[in-house]
Design a protein around this motif. Sequence first.
Motif, short mmCIF file in Angstrom:
data_model
loop_
_atom_site.label_atom_id
_atom_site.label_comp_id
_atom_site.label_asym_id
_atom_site.label_seq_id
_atom_site.Cartn_x
_atom_site.Cartn_y
_atom_site.Cartn_z
N ALA A 228 0.90 -1.14 0.16
CA ALA A 228 -0.07 0.00 -0.60
C ALA A 228 0.64 1.16 -0.01
CB ALA A 228 -0.98 0.21 1.04
N TRP A 229 0.33 2.30 -0.47
CA TRP A 229 0.83 3.89 -0.44
C TRP A 229 0.18 4.86 -0.30
CZ3 TRP A 229 4.80 4.42 -3.93
CH2 TRP A 229 5.31 5.83 -4.55
N LEU A 230 0.36 5.59 0.87
CA LEU A 230 -0.46 7.04 1.55
C LEU A 230 0.10 8.10 1.13
CD1 LEU A 230 -2.00 8.55 3.63
CD2 LEU A 230 -0.23 8.30 5.55
N ASP A 231 -0.51 8.96 0.51
CA ASP A 231 0.17 10.27 -0.36
C ASP A 231 -0.38 11.65 0.93
OD1 ASP A 231 1.81 9.81 -1.50
OD2 ASP A 231 0.31 9.80 -3.80
N ARG A 232 0.26 12.20 1.22
CA ARG A 232 -0.31 13.49 2.21
C ARG A 232 -0.17 14.43 1.47
NH1 ARG A 232 -2.66 15.64 4.91
NH2 ARG A 232 -1.78 16.12 6.56
N GLU A 233 -0.94 15.02 0.95
CA GLU A 233 -1.12 16.98 0.24
C GLU A 233 -1.51 17.67 0.91
OE1 GLU A 233 0.65 17.30 -3.90
OE2 GLU A 233 -0.42 15.34 -3.58
N TRP A 234 -1.42 18.98 0.99
CA TRP A 234 -1.75 20.03 1.10
C TRP A 234 -1.62 21.30 0.45
CZ3 TRP A 234 1.34 17.67 5.04
CH2 TRP A 234 2.16 18.58 5.31
N SER A 235 -2.37 21.83 -0.39
CA SER A 235 -1.87 23.46 -0.39
C SER A 235 -3.43 23.72 -0.89
CB SER A 235 -2.14 22.69 -2.09
OG SER A 235 -1.91 24.34 -2.74
N SER A 236 -3.05 25.35 -1.13
CA SER A 236 -4.36 26.43 -1.55
C SER A 236 -4.73 26.69 -3.43
CB SER A 236 -3.88 27.77 -0.89
OG SER A 236 -3.83 27.38 0.86
N GLN A 237 -3.57 26.32 -3.83
CA GLN A 237 -3.76 26.83 -4.91
C GLN A 237 -3.31 25.85 -6.15
OE1 GLN A 237 -2.59 30.37 -6.70
NE2 GLN A 237 -4.95 29.98 -8.51
#
Length: 361
Positions: A228-237
């Motif tokens: 399995a693979w976890l991606d964590r991502e956050w942004s505003s644009q």
Amino acid sequence: MNGSGPITRRGFIGGALLAGFGGRAFAQGFAGLSESADGFAPVVPDRTFAFPGDHGPHPEFRIEWWYVTANLTDARGIAYGIQWTLFRQAIAAGGAQEGWANQQIWMGHAAVTREDTHRVSQTFARGGVGQAGVAAAPFHAWIDAWEMRALDSMNDENIAPCSLKAAGADFSYTLRLDAERPLTLQGDGGYSRKSLREQASYYYSQPHYAAAGILTIDDKPIDVTGMAWLDREWSSQPLAADQSGWDWLSLHFNSGDKLMLYRMRQNDGQHYSSGKWIAPDNTVETLGSDDIVMTPLIVTQVAGRKIPTSWRIAVAKMALAIECRPLNPRSWMGTSFPYWEGPIRFEGSHTGVGYLEMTGY
């Protein structure tokens, strides 16, 4: 109102979510992600990541996700894929409001894929009322009864071990995720550019999960194991106004190497690509647009759209030349913001399995 009956709580939440992402989604980039980020925190280089804090939410940014995909097999060697995703979207900037006035909207997607079937479920929640959220320590991400939860011995630097579960009308799964290797900061120390302009996200992954558990389809439980693979991502644009979506892959090589790469599609055809190769000894190689060649091979008609479901991927500096083919070419996520997401196999200079996601088609 259209006079068809009273609106339900979940219908209201879903409508609010749609309003939050923007009804002009596909005119302005996938799910409105190219809209102005005024009032929200910017993504800038040289951020120092800290765990467990960064496993939790970042409400000062407009969008965020916790994203797990898994390539699994049963005792007979039959292949499966699962997806578990929790999205957070802020519909307004500013300090957190209480209760139903809270600005955070949550959406969950879950899917199970086999060669002959693709099952999808979606759920919505409003922040501030306890129906969904994420706690950094002990780690717990949930929406209704779906959850990703730390087990007692969780290592914050690995975000493992964890349990993962979700259920739809005709499927469910419960998995344990273990990892002995650390997280990987994508891009430049976690600063992941999405164009040559200011579009970027904060992005890290756990590509080393070993997964085991039970997957149920049509009330038939199946013991499964895999990666399995976890991606964590956050942004505003994360998208520019002239970008329509992305093609993203996570690859598990039989050699033990891992590879993440993506192509942000630009309207002028000058697509922006990025990736990271992770060797078994945890050394990494960052890849840019000049390194990555992604060529569609087969186009599948899905849900009235033409989707490139098979790809040739070449990275000359890593001696990579592979062809990726889907387990199920009809792995269409017919959710509020539809996209293609499903397990793949690849062969050529390297062999293995992985996941492919394509948005904005």
